[in-house]
Write a protein that holds these residues in place. Structure first.
Motif, short mmCIF file in Angstrom:
data_model
loop_
_atom_site.label_atom_id
_atom_site.label_comp_id
_atom_site.label_asym_id
_atom_site.label_seq_id
_atom_site.Cartn_x
_atom_site.Cartn_y
_atom_site.Cartn_z
N ARG A 786 0.71 -1.02 0.11
CA ARG A 786 -0.18 -0.09 0.07
C ARG A 786 0.77 1.24 -0.15
NH1 ARG A 786 -2.67 -3.65 -1.02
NH2 ARG A 786 -4.88 -4.51 -0.17
N ALA A 787 2.09 1.07 0.61
CA ALA A 787 2.65 2.50 0.84
C ALA A 787 3.48 2.78 -0.65
CB ALA A 787 3.87 2.27 2.03
N TYR A 788 3.81 1.75 -1.25
CA TYR A 788 4.72 1.85 -2.40
C TYR A 788 3.66 2.59 -3.47
CZ TYR A 788 7.86 1.14 -6.38
OH TYR A 788 8.70 1.26 -7.34
N ARG A 789 2.22 2.37 -3.38
CA ARG A 789 1.66 3.20 -4.37
C ARG A 789 1.32 4.74 -4.19
NH1 ARG A 789 -3.38 -1.00 -4.83
NH2 ARG A 789 -2.34 -2.93 -3.71
N ASP A 790 1.74 5.22 -2.98
CA ASP A 790 1.70 6.50 -2.72
C ASP A 790 3.28 6.98 -3.19
OD1 ASP A 790 1.84 9.04 -1.87
OD2 ASP A 790 1.76 8.54 0.53
N LYS A 791 3.36 7.26 -4.22
CA LYS A 791 4.65 7.75 -4.91
C LYS A 791 5.69 8.76 -4.03
CE LYS A 791 4.97 5.36 -9.18
NZ LYS A 791 5.04 4.04 -8.52
N ALA A 792 4.71 9.78 -3.78
CA ALA A 792 5.51 10.79 -2.96
C ALA A 792 6.00 10.12 -1.60
CB ALA A 792 4.53 12.20 -2.91
N GLY A 793 4.84 9.59 -0.82
CA GLY A 793 5.08 9.02 0.40
C GLY A 793 6.15 8.22 0.39
N TRP A 794 6.41 7.23 -0.65
CA TRP A 794 7.36 6.24 -0.64
C TRP A 794 8.84 6.98 -0.88
CZ3 TRP A 794 7.41 0.98 0.21
CH2 TRP A 794 8.67 0.30 -0.02
N ALA A 795 8.61 7.96 -1.70
CA ALA A 795 10.02 8.60 -2.11
C ALA A 795 10.51 9.42 -0.73
CB ALA A 795 9.83 9.87 -3.03
N ARG A 796 9.44 9.97 -0.02
CA ARG A 796 9.94 10.35 1.45
C ARG A 796 10.64 9.49 2.29
NH1 ARG A 796 8.88 12.02 6.45
NH2 ARG A 796 9.28 14.16 6.42
N LYS A 797 9.88 8.29 2.26
CA LYS A 797 10.55 7.14 3.22
C LYS A 797 11.79 6.78 2.71
CE LYS A 797 5.69 5.27 3.92
NZ LYS A 797 5.32 5.77 5.48
N ALA A 798 12.08 6.62 1.29
CA ALA A 798 13.27 6.41 0.90
C ALA A 798 14.44 7.23 1.19
CB ALA A 798 13.24 5.85 -0.68
N ILE A 799 14.14 8.50 0.95
CA ILE A 799 15.11 9.58 1.38
C ILE A 799 15.40 9.44 2.62
CG2 ILE A 799 15.38 11.98 1.31
CD1 ILE A 799 13.64 12.12 -1.33
N ILE A 800 14.51 9.22 3.53
CA ILE A 800 14.74 9.40 5.10
C ILE A 800 15.53 8.04 5.48
CG2 ILE A 800 13.46 9.02 7.47
CD1 ILE A 800 13.21 11.70 6.35
N ASN A 801 15.34 7.02 4.78
CA ASN A 801 16.29 5.91 5.04
C ASN A 801 17.75 6.27 4.77
OD1 ASN A 801 15.33 2.87 5.81
ND2 ASN A 801 13.53 4.09 4.89
N THR A 802 17.98 6.68 3.54
CA THR A 802 19.31 7.15 3.32
C THR A 802 19.88 8.16 4.38
OG1 THR A 802 18.90 6.85 0.81
CG2 THR A 802 20.79 8.32 1.49
N ALA A 803 19.08 9.28 4.46
CA ALA A 803 19.28 10.36 5.37
C ALA A 803 19.80 9.75 6.76
CB ALA A 803 18.40 11.46 5.49
N ARG A 804 19.04 8.86 7.27
CA ARG A 804 19.35 8.42 8.62
C ARG A 804 20.33 7.31 8.81
NH1 ARG A 804 16.23 12.56 9.60
NH2 ARG A 804 14.07 12.10 10.69
N MET A 805 21.18 7.13 7.92
CA MET A 805 21.92 5.97 7.95
C MET A 805 23.64 6.46 8.46
SD MET A 805 21.00 2.96 7.66
CE MET A 805 19.35 3.56 8.40
N GLY A 806 23.49 7.65 9.05
CA GLY A 806 24.85 7.97 9.43
C GLY A 806 25.58 7.24 10.53
N LYS A 807 24.89 6.42 11.48
CA LYS A 807 25.30 5.71 12.54
C LYS A 807 25.95 4.53 12.10
CE LYS A 807 23.77 2.90 16.26
NZ LYS A 807 22.68 2.55 17.16
N PHE A 808 25.51 4.01 10.66
CA PHE A 808 26.17 2.94 10.54
C PHE A 808 27.15 2.66 9.68
CE2 PHE A 808 21.56 2.68 11.76
CZ PHE A 808 21.53 1.68 12.52
N THR A 809 28.08 3.86 9.59
CA THR A 809 29.35 3.81 8.92
C THR A 809 30.18 3.05 9.68
OG1 THR A 809 31.35 5.15 8.16
CG2 THR A 809 29.93 6.15 10.00
N SER A 810 31.05 2.14 9.04
CA SER A 810 31.98 1.41 9.99
C SER A 810 33.38 2.44 10.39
CB SER A 810 32.70 0.45 8.84
OG SER A 810 32.99 0.87 7.58
#
Ligand code: Z2T
Length: 830
Positions: A786-810
Motif C-alpha cells: 500500500r505504501a509503495y502506491r503513494d509515490k511521494a510518500g514512498w520517495a519520502r520514506k526512501a530518502i529518510i532511510n538514506t538520510a538516517r544511516m549516518g550511525k552505520f558507517t564502519s
C-alpha cells in the motif's frame, strides 16, 4: 558548465593530494600495456587493459604504502592487528580509484584511449576470501582503519580457492572451484623476506632445570613455511595505505632436506602436497563448525605466522625488553577462529622467552580482545582435546594450565559450586573431552564485544552470564558498520552525485552529514531525482537479470530483495511461503489488489547443508512456474540470481525498493546487508532482530515495516511447547501452501521433490518459527504494498532511510573500538 563544476566538487576532497593529471594516467596505463603486458593499444582486450590500469594505480598505491610504513616506523606507533580467517574484499580497482580520488580522471583517460572503465573493471575477479557477513565486516573495518589514519594490519590466510562459485543446474546449486588468482592478482606483493617456519605435531619434553624449575620443549614432527602476500589497503583520501597480510603455506625446505637425502624424492613431494593443502581452500560453512583437523591447522598456521611477524617487528624496535609489548600491540580476534593465538603467545613467552607464567599471562591477557558474532550453538567452536593433543600438544597443556588457574578464581567467587565450574570451564567433560574456544577467548582477552545492542545483551545474559559477574564491564557492544565508500559512493555513483550536489561531498567520511537530506524529503524535485536514479538502477539490474537468467523484469515492479547466505534462521523460506500465498491469491482472484512485484534472491548454501540446498531448489522451481504463468506474471516474478558475491551485491543493492531482513528474533547477531540496502534507499521489511532494531530507531517506525515475534516472545513460545501443527490446522492459507509443495505442481511428474521444506516446518518442529510469524509477515508486506502506491510518500520514506544511516558507517564502529578497546592514536602520513 554545470557539469564541469560538479566533477570538480566530486574530486575536490582529494584533488590536492595528487598532482597526477589525466594525461599522466594515460601515459602510465599505456606504458604498462607495453612494458608489463607486452601488448599494445590495438591488440589489447579488456583484460589486458584491466591489468595495465591496475598496474598504473598500484604505482600510486605503493608510493603511499612506503610513506605510511615509514611514518609508522618513525613514530613507533601502537597498532591493532586484526586476526581473521576471512577477508571478503571483493574487487579492488573501483575502490582504490575512489579512495585515491582518481576515479573520474581515470575514467576520462580510458575513454580517450577508446576503452570503457566500467567494462574494464568487470574483468576483475572478486577476492572472495570469506563466507559472508563476518568476512565482509573485516574488509569494511580495514577500509575504515586506513581512512581514519590508524596504524593497523589485517592478518589472514592466502587461500588459493576462495568461496566456491555457485552454478544453478535445473534449479539446484552446484559448487565449482573459485580460482581468483588464475591470471594473476595485480594488487598483491609477495614478501619472501618475511617468511616464517611453523611447527606442527610431535611431542612435548619435560626438562628439569638445576634450580628445580620445569621447562617444556615442544619437538615438532613437522614444519611448514608461511609465505606472506601483502595487499595494500588504501584509505579514503589516499594518505594512509595499510596492509592486509595473508599467509600462504608451502613445504619447508628445511624439513624436506632429510627425506630428500634419504633418497625419498617422491616422498618429499608428498610432504609438499600436504603442506600446501593448508591454505588451499576456504571452508564454505558460515555458522557451523565442521571440527575438521585441516581447519584447526589453518587457524593455527595463520595465527602462528602472524604472531611471529608481530614479534619480529616489535623486537626490531624494543629488543628483548618485553615490558612494552602490550602497549604497542593489540590483537583483535574476529570470532574464535584465531583463538589459538592466545596459547601460542603464552607458549612463546614461557617456553621461548623464559618468562614465568604470571608475567606471560599479564602480557597476553592485555593483548587480546575478542568479538563474538553469533549465539547459534552449532557455530560455537569446540575442538576435541585429542585433536589438539595430536596437532598442538604444547598448546593443550597451556590451555589446561589457563583453565586450572581460572577454576581457582571461580572457586574463590562461588565456593563449592561445581555447576558453575562446569559451565565456565574451557574443558567440556562430555564423552569426548572438548575445548570450548569461546570460553578460552573470554578468559584470555581484556575485552569482549557483541556486534549489535540486542546481540551484546544476549551474549551477556545467555551466552556468558557468569563471566559478566566475574569481570564487570569486560563484555560490551560495538554495533557493526559498513564502509560508505564502497556501499554508496562507488556502487551508486548517480545517487552519490545527487547527494553531493545537495549536501556537499564530505559525507563519505562524515556520514551523519546525510541527515541534511531529510530537509529535501518533501521536496518534489528532489523526490523525483532520487526516484529516477532508483529507476535507472532498476533498469540496469533488469538488464543484468535478463543476461544471467533470461527472466524479464519490468522496472516499474517493486524490486524486493533478499541477499545473504542461505540459512534456516534467515528464513528465505518464509519469503518463499509468502510468494506462494500471493500466487495463490492471484489464481483465486485475478483482480487481487497488489502492485506488481519482483522478488529477487541471492544466496549460497553451505555444500553440506541439505535443507538450505532444498530451499534454493524450491525457490527456483517456484520461480520457473510463476515466471511462465501468464495468468500472474505481469504482477509477480521471482528471480534467483546465481553466484551471489560482493560484486553482484554492488549491482543489486542500488536497485532495491524493499530489503528483506526477516530472521527469527534473537538469531541474527547484527546483519550488515540491512545497513547497505537502507543506505541506498530501500525500505526494510524486518523483524526486531540484530541491527534492524537500531535501524528502526534511526529511521523511525513510519519508515520501516517491522513485524513478528520479539526475542522474549520467541523464548516464551519455545518454553511453552510450540506446535506448528496448531497453525497448519487452523490456517486455510498456510495449509494450502504447504500441501501445494508436496504435489507435483512445481516439479511436474516429480511429486515430493519440495517436500523437505514442508517437512521441516511441521514434523521438523519449525525451529525458526516460520509459521508462527507468517501472518504478521504477510500483513507487513501488504502495508509495504500500500505504501509503495503513494509515490511521494514512498520517495519520502526512501530518502529518510538514506538520510538516517549516518550511525552505520564502519568509521563509527572503528572509532568505538579505538576509544573503548584499542586505544590507538592516528598517525598522519606526509
Ligand atoms: C558470519 O558471517 C557471521 C557470524 C558467524 O558466527 C560466522 C559468520 Cl561466517 C561465527 C555474521 C553474523 O551472522 C551477522 O549477523 C553479522 O552481521 C556478521 O557476522 C558480522 O558481525
Amino acid at each position: 558548465m554545470k557539469k564541469a563544476k560538479q566533477t570538480n566538487s566530486a574530486t575536490s576532497a582529494t584533488a590536492s593530494l595528487n598532482g597526477l593529471s589525466k594525461d599522466d594516467i594515460k601515459q602510465a596505463i599505456v606504458r604498462h600495456l607495453h612494458c608489463s603486458m607486452g601488448t599494445d593499444e590495438n591488440k589489447a582486450n579488456d583484460h589486458a587493459w584491466w591489468k595495465a590500469a591496475c598496474a598504473a594505480v598500484q604505482e600510486q598505491v605503493l608510493e603511499r604504502l612506503r610513506s605510511t610504513q615509514k611514518a609508522h616506523y618513525m613514530n613507533d606507533t601502537r597498532a591493532v592487528h586484526y586476526f581473521s580467517a576471512e577477508f571478503l574484499m571483493g574487487r579492488l580497482m573501483s575502490n582504490n580509484l575512489h579512495n585515491l580520488g582518481l576515479y573520474e580522471k581515470t575514467h576520462q583517460a580510458m575513454r580517450e584511449l577508446g576503452v570503457d572503465l566500467t567494462d574494464v573493471m568487470e574483468q576483475e575477479p572478486d577476492m572472495a576470501l570469506g563466507n559472508g557477513g563476518l568476512g565482509r565486516l573485516a574488509a569494511c573495518f580495514i577500509d575504515s582503519l586506513a581512512t581514519l589514519d590508524l596504524p593497523a594490519i589485517g592478518y589472514g590466510l592466502h587461500y588459493e580457492h576462495g568461496l566456491f562459485r555457485q552454478e544453478i543446474r535445473s534449479g539446484a546449486q552446484i559448487e565449482r572451484p573459485d580460482s581468483w588468482r588464475d591470471y594473476g592478482n595485480p594488487w598483491e606483493i609477495c614478501r619472501p623476506e618475511s617468511i616464517q617456519e611453523i611447527p606442527l605435531y610431535g611431542y612435548v619434553e619435560t626438562k628439569y632445570g638445576d634450580k628445580g624449575q620445569i621447562n617444556k620443549e615442544w619437538h615438532p614432527g613437522s614444519i611448514v613455511k608461511g609465505v606472506p602476500w601483502d595487499i595494500p589497503v588504501v584509505g579514503y583520501g589516499g594518505k594512509t595505505v595499510n596492509v592486509l597480510r595473508l599467509w600462504e603455506s608451502q613445504a619447508s625446505d628445511y624439513f624436506n632436506w632429510d627425506v630428500f637425502n634419504a633418497g625419498g624424492y617422491v616422498d618429499a613431494q608428498r610432504e609438499n602436497v600436504q603442506a600446501e593443502t593448508i591454505s588451499k581452500v576456504l571452508y564454505p560453512n558460515d555458522e557451523t563448525e565442521a571440527g575438521k583437523e585441516l581447519r584447526l591447522i589453518q587457524q593455527y598456521f595463520f595465527c602462528a605466522c602472524s604472531l611471529k611477524d608481530i614479534i619480529r617487528r616489535y623486537k626490531r624496535a624494543h629488543g628483548d625488553d618485553w615490558s612494552r609489548f602490550a602497549d604497542q600491540v593489540v590483537i583483535q580476534l574476529n570470532d574464535t577462529h584465531p583463538a589459538i593465538a592466545i596459547p601460542e603467545l603464552i607458549r612463546i613467552l614461557v617456553d621461548r622467552a623464559g618468562m614465568d607464567w604470571g608475567a606471560a599471562w599479564e602480557i597476553s591477557s592485555k593483548t587480546f580482545a575478542y568479538t563474538n558474532h553469533t549465539l547459534l550453538p552449532e557455530a560455537l567452536e569446540k575442538w576435541p582435546a585429542r585433536m589438539l593433543e595430536k596437532i598442538l600438544p604444547r598448546h593443550l597443556e597451556i590451555i589446561y594450565e589457563i583453565n586450572h588457574r581460572f577454576m581457582r578464581k571461580v572457586e574463590e567467587k562461588w565456593p563449592g559450586d561445581d555447576a558453575i565450574k562446569r559451565k565456565l570451564s574451557i574443558i567440556e567433560e562430555s564423552s569426548e573431552k572438548m575445548i570450548r574456544m569461546g570460553n578460552l577467548s573470554v578468559i584470555g582477552s581484556f575485552a569482549v564485544n557483541g556486534v549489535a545492542e540486542i546481540h551484546s545483551r544476549l551474549v551477556k545474559e545467555n551466552l556468558f552470564p557468569e563471566f559478566e559477574k566475574l569481570w564487570p564491564g569486560k563484555l560490551t557492544n560495538v554495533t557493526n558498520g559498513i564502509t560508505p565508500r564502497r556501499w554508496l559512493k562507488a556502487c551508486n555513483p548517480a545517487l552519490s552525485k545527487l547527494i553531493s550536489e545537495r549536501i556537499g561531498d564530505k559525507w563519505p567520511t562524515e556520514l551523519y552529514k546525510l541527515q541534511g537530506l531529510a530537509n529535501f524529503a518533501d521536496d518534489k524535485e528532489f523526490q523525483q531525482q532520487f526516484m529516477q536514479i532508483k529507476h535507472d538502477n532498476k533498469v540496469r539490474l533488469a538488464a543484468e537479470v535478463k543476461t544471467l537468467t533470461g527472466v524479464e523484469l519490468d522496472p516499474n515492479m517493486i524490486f524486493d530483495i533478499q541477499i545473504k547466505r542461505l540459512h534456516e534462521y534467515k528464513r528465505q523460506h518464509l519469503n518463499l511461503l509468502h510468494i506462494l500465498a500471493l500466487y495463490r491469491r492471484l489464481l483465486e482472484d485475478p483482480d487481487y489488489d497488489m502492485h506488481p512485484r519482483a522478488f529477487l534472491f541471492g544466496a549460497k548454501a553451505a555444500p553440506g547443508y541439505k535443507l538450505a540446498k532444498d530451499i534454493i531448489y524450491a525457490i527456483n522451481k517456484v520461480a520457473d512456474k510463476i515466471n511462465n504463468d501468464v495468468r500472474v506474471n505481469h504482477k509477480l516474478k521471482v528471480v534467483f540470481l546465481p553466484n551471489y558475491r560482493v560484486s553482484l551485491a554492488e549491482k543489486m543493492i542500488p536497485a532495491a525498493d524493499i530489503s528483506e531482513q526477516i530472521s527469527t528474533a534473537g538469531k541474527e547477531a547484527s546483519g550488515t546487508g540491512n545497513m547497505k540496502l537502507s543506505l541506498n534507499g530501500a525500505l526494510t521489511v524486518g523483524t526486531l532482530d540484530g541491527a534492524n532494531i537500531e535501524i528502526a530507531e534511526e529511521v523511525g517506525e513510519e519508515n520501516i515495516f517491522i513485524f513478528g515475534l520479539t526475542v522474549e516472545q520467541v523464548q516464551k513460545l519455545h518454553a511453552g511447547g510450540y506446535n506448528p501443527y496448531d497453525i497448519y490446522d487452523n490456517s486455510r492459507e498456510i495449509k494450502a501452501i504447504l500441501d501445494w509443495l508436496e504435489t507435483d505442481y512445481f516439479t511436474p511428474g516429480k511429486p515430493g521433490e519440495l517436500a523437505s521444506v514442508k517437512q521441516s516446518l511441521l514434523d521438523g518442529g519449525d525451529p525458526y518459527l516460520v509459521l508462527a510469524d507468517f501472518d504478521a509477515y504477510s500483513e507487513a508486506q501488504q502495508k509495504a504494498d500500500r505504501a509503495y502506491r503513494d509515490k511521494a510518500g514512498w520517495a519520502r520514506k526512501a530518502i529518510i532511510n538514506t538520510a538516517r544511516m549516518g550511525k552505520f558507517t564502519s568509521d563509527r564502529s572503528i572509532r568505538e573500538y579505538v576509544e573503548r578497546i584499542w586505544r590507538l592514536t592516528p598517525c598522519h602520513v606526509e
